[in-house]
Design a protein around this motif. Structure first.
Motif, mmCIF file in Angstrom:
data_model
loop_
_atom_site.group_PDB
_atom_site.id
_atom_site.type_symbol
_atom_site.label_atom_id
_atom_site.label_comp_id
_atom_site.label_asym_id
_atom_site.label_seq_id
_atom_site.Cartn_x
_atom_site.Cartn_y
_atom_site.Cartn_z
ATOM 1 N N CYS A 167 -1.271 -14.725 -2.135
ATOM 2 C CA CYS A 167 -0.727 -14.538 -3.489
ATOM 3 C C CYS A 167 0.708 -13.636 -3.487
ATOM 4 O O CYS A 167 1.036 -13.428 -4.550
ATOM 5 C CB CYS A 167 -1.586 -14.303 -4.590
ATOM 6 S SG CYS A 167 -2.920 -15.290 -4.328
ATOM 7 N N GLY A 168 1.232 -13.338 -2.421
ATOM 8 C CA GLY A 168 2.378 -12.797 -2.353
ATOM 9 C C GLY A 168 2.550 -11.320 -1.892
ATOM 10 O O GLY A 168 3.517 -10.619 -1.751
ATOM 11 N N LYS A 169 1.441 -10.627 -1.491
ATOM 12 C CA LYS A 169 1.375 -9.440 -1.176
ATOM 13 C C LYS A 169 1.800 -9.397 0.416
ATOM 14 O O LYS A 169 1.183 -10.240 1.119
ATOM 15 C CB LYS A 169 0.057 -8.711 -1.368
ATOM 16 C CG LYS A 169 0.022 -7.488 -0.779
ATOM 17 C CD LYS A 169 -1.321 -6.618 -1.172
ATOM 18 C CE LYS A 169 -1.342 -5.134 -0.942
ATOM 19 N NZ LYS A 169 -2.609 -4.448 -1.510
ATOM 20 N N THR A 170 2.782 -8.627 0.679
ATOM 21 C CA THR A 170 3.246 -8.706 1.944
ATOM 22 C C THR A 170 2.345 -7.888 2.825
ATOM 23 O O THR A 170 1.648 -7.071 2.652
ATOM 24 C CB THR A 170 4.683 -8.323 2.266
ATOM 25 O OG1 THR A 170 4.697 -6.731 1.811
ATOM 26 C CG2 THR A 170 5.724 -8.520 1.282
ATOM 27 N N LEU A 171 2.561 -8.467 4.282
ATOM 28 C CA LEU A 171 1.782 -7.435 5.141
ATOM 29 C C LEU A 171 2.017 -6.088 5.231
ATOM 30 O O LEU A 171 1.251 -5.249 5.492
ATOM 31 C CB LEU A 171 1.972 -8.172 6.599
ATOM 32 C CG LEU A 171 0.963 -9.560 6.642
ATOM 33 C CD1 LEU A 171 1.250 -10.433 7.964
ATOM 34 C CD2 LEU A 171 -0.526 -9.622 6.250
ATOM 35 N N GLU A 172 3.364 -6.013 5.133
ATOM 36 C CA GLU A 172 3.755 -4.527 5.065
ATOM 37 C C GLU A 172 3.108 -3.809 3.965
ATOM 38 O O GLU A 172 2.761 -2.693 4.157
ATOM 39 C CB GLU A 172 5.365 -4.447 4.975
ATOM 40 C CG GLU A 172 6.069 -4.988 6.296
ATOM 41 C CD GLU A 172 6.247 -6.437 5.961
ATOM 42 O OE1 GLU A 172 6.066 -7.133 4.988
ATOM 43 O OE2 GLU A 172 6.490 -7.109 7.286
ATOM 44 N N ALA A 173 3.096 -4.420 2.777
ATOM 45 C CA ALA A 173 2.678 -3.534 1.679
ATOM 46 C C ALA A 173 0.924 -3.523 1.753
ATOM 47 O O ALA A 173 0.554 -2.494 1.574
ATOM 48 C CB ALA A 173 2.746 -4.309 0.369
ATOM 49 N N GLU A 174 0.390 -4.431 2.440
ATOM 50 C CA GLU A 174 -1.038 -4.466 2.650
ATOM 51 C C GLU A 174 -1.185 -3.156 3.436
ATOM 52 O O GLU A 174 -2.256 -2.449 3.463
ATOM 53 C CB GLU A 174 -1.550 -5.579 3.432
ATOM 54 C CG GLU A 174 -2.963 -5.834 3.902
ATOM 55 C CD GLU A 174 -3.944 -6.260 2.598
ATOM 56 O OE1 GLU A 174 -4.955 -5.963 2.644
ATOM 57 O OE2 GLU A 174 -3.257 -6.602 1.751
ATOM 58 N N ASN A 175 -0.336 -2.866 4.909
ATOM 59 C CA ASN A 175 -0.679 -1.845 5.703
ATOM 60 C C ASN A 175 -0.268 -0.416 4.946
ATOM 61 O O ASN A 175 -1.123 0.350 5.121
ATOM 62 C CB ASN A 175 0.038 -2.031 6.756
ATOM 63 C CG ASN A 175 -0.296 -3.186 7.818
ATOM 64 O OD1 ASN A 175 -1.507 -3.592 7.716
ATOM 65 N ND2 ASN A 175 0.744 -3.968 8.367
ATOM 66 N N ALA A 176 0.663 -0.393 4.244
ATOM 67 C CA ALA A 176 1.107 0.633 3.589
ATOM 68 C C ALA A 176 -0.091 1.229 2.456
ATOM 69 O O ALA A 176 -0.439 2.629 2.419
ATOM 70 C CB ALA A 176 2.287 0.382 2.802
ATOM 71 N N ASP A 177 -0.649 0.304 2.081
ATOM 72 C CA ASP A 177 -1.754 0.546 1.001
ATOM 73 C C ASP A 177 -3.098 1.224 1.952
ATOM 74 O O ASP A 177 -3.585 2.176 1.447
ATOM 75 C CB ASP A 177 -2.297 -0.759 0.391
ATOM 76 C CG ASP A 177 -1.329 -0.955 -0.721
ATOM 77 O OD1 ASP A 177 -0.523 -0.572 -0.983
ATOM 78 O OD2 ASP A 177 -1.341 -2.114 -0.981
ATOM 79 N N ARG A 178 -3.263 0.969 3.109
ATOM 80 C CA ARG A 178 -4.535 0.774 3.788
ATOM 81 C C ARG A 178 -4.085 2.453 4.264
ATOM 82 O O ARG A 178 -5.026 3.238 4.345
ATOM 83 C CB ARG A 178 -4.492 0.208 5.071
ATOM 84 C CG ARG A 178 -5.047 -1.012 4.770
ATOM 85 C CD ARG A 178 -5.585 -1.611 5.925
ATOM 86 N NE ARG A 178 -6.081 -3.009 5.765
ATOM 87 C CZ ARG A 178 -5.226 -4.099 6.294
ATOM 88 N NH1 ARG A 178 -4.569 -3.802 6.969
ATOM 89 N NH2 ARG A 178 -5.569 -5.186 5.725
ATOM 90 N N ILE A 179 -2.739 3.005 4.663
ATOM 91 C CA ILE A 179 -2.571 4.363 5.146
ATOM 92 C C ILE A 179 -2.221 5.206 4.111
ATOM 93 O O ILE A 179 -1.979 6.275 4.376
ATOM 94 C CB ILE A 179 -1.675 4.155 6.385
ATOM 95 C CG1 ILE A 179 -0.226 3.456 5.976
ATOM 96 C CG2 ILE A 179 -2.242 3.325 7.582
ATOM 97 C CD1 ILE A 179 0.939 3.855 6.876
ATOM 98 N N GLY A 180 -2.036 4.664 2.772
ATOM 99 C CA GLY A 180 -1.695 5.833 1.782
ATOM 100 C C GLY A 180 0.059 6.005 1.810
ATOM 101 O O GLY A 180 0.001 6.815 1.031
ATOM 102 N N SER A 181 0.790 5.302 2.327
ATOM 103 C CA SER A 181 2.157 5.088 2.251
ATOM 104 C C SER A 181 2.714 4.922 1.057
ATOM 105 O O SER A 181 2.174 3.879 0.206
ATOM 106 C CB SER A 181 2.758 4.548 3.424
ATOM 107 O OG SER A 181 2.485 4.899 4.781
ATOM 108 N N PRO A 182 3.918 5.689 0.473
ATOM 109 C CA PRO A 182 4.438 4.961 -0.490
ATOM 110 C C PRO A 182 5.170 3.452 -0.426
ATOM 111 O O PRO A 182 5.230 3.115 0.333
ATOM 112 C CB PRO A 182 5.502 5.966 -1.103
ATOM 113 C CG PRO A 182 5.626 6.775 0.196
ATOM 114 C CD PRO A 182 4.622 6.435 1.142
#
Length: 182
Positions: A167-182
């Motif tokens: 639904c539009g969430k990029t894999l980069e954003a998915e990975n950033a969410d997992r590691i707590g990056s901004p």
């Protein structure tokens, strides 16, 4: 007596919270000021993102219209003269931004939230490829060349079976969410 505006606002907050949890980022979704009315009163880039009831993160493919009403039932889909759900769908399509997939979320008190969206959209295709069994029905609205075919499914089932990356969430954003990056 229940205030219908507060009832609608409470429903939109529930949807926002469900979407935030599914997306994995608190605050990714928000209620639009004045709900869909903001679309007709706001000009410019900011108004584009806030066209419907729920403001969404960049790249999210759905334009969301939310309705919490009591005076409808599923059989009303068959009565074209008095079907509030068909009217809600037309509103959802009309207010949906170009490039977005209209998503109508609707419910009655003490009932599941139902999601209606076009057959053939990316989330629909993912659902049809799912090995998990789930309940849904399809509806055909319109006449002739203006027909719209919709799938209607329990909203929580949709969120469970269709990952945010569809639904539009990029894999980069998915990975950033997992590691707590901004």
């Amino acid at each position: 007596m229940i205030n219908s505006r507060e009832k609608g606002a409470r429903f939109e907050r529930t949807i926002r919270d469900l979407l935030d949890s599914w997306w994995g980022v608190k605050g990714a979704f928000s209620r639009t000021p004045g709900s869909g009315a903001f679309h007709t009163t706001t000009k410019g880039a900011a108004g584009g993102r806030l066209a419907q009831d729920i403001a969404s993160p960049d790249g999210f493919i759905f334009g969301i219209e939310a309705k919490k009403r009591e005076k409808w039932d599923l059989a009303s889909w068959l009565d074209s003269d008095s079907c509030p759900i068909a009217d809600w769908w037309r509103q959802c399509e009309h207010e949906c931004l170009p490039g977005k997939v209209p998503l109508l979320l609707f419910a009655r008190n003490n009932r599941k939230i139902l999601a209606a969206f076009p057959i053939g959209s990316r989330p629909y295709l993912v659902l049809m490829l799912s090995s998990e069994k789930f309940r849904y029905f399809t509806v055909q609205l319109g006449h002739g060349s203006t027909d719209t075919s919709l799938i209607v499914i329990d909203f929580k089932t949709l969120l469970r079976l269709v990952p945010p990356t569809v639904c539009g969430k990029t894999l980069e954003a998915e990975n950033a969410d997992r590691i707590g990056s901004p």
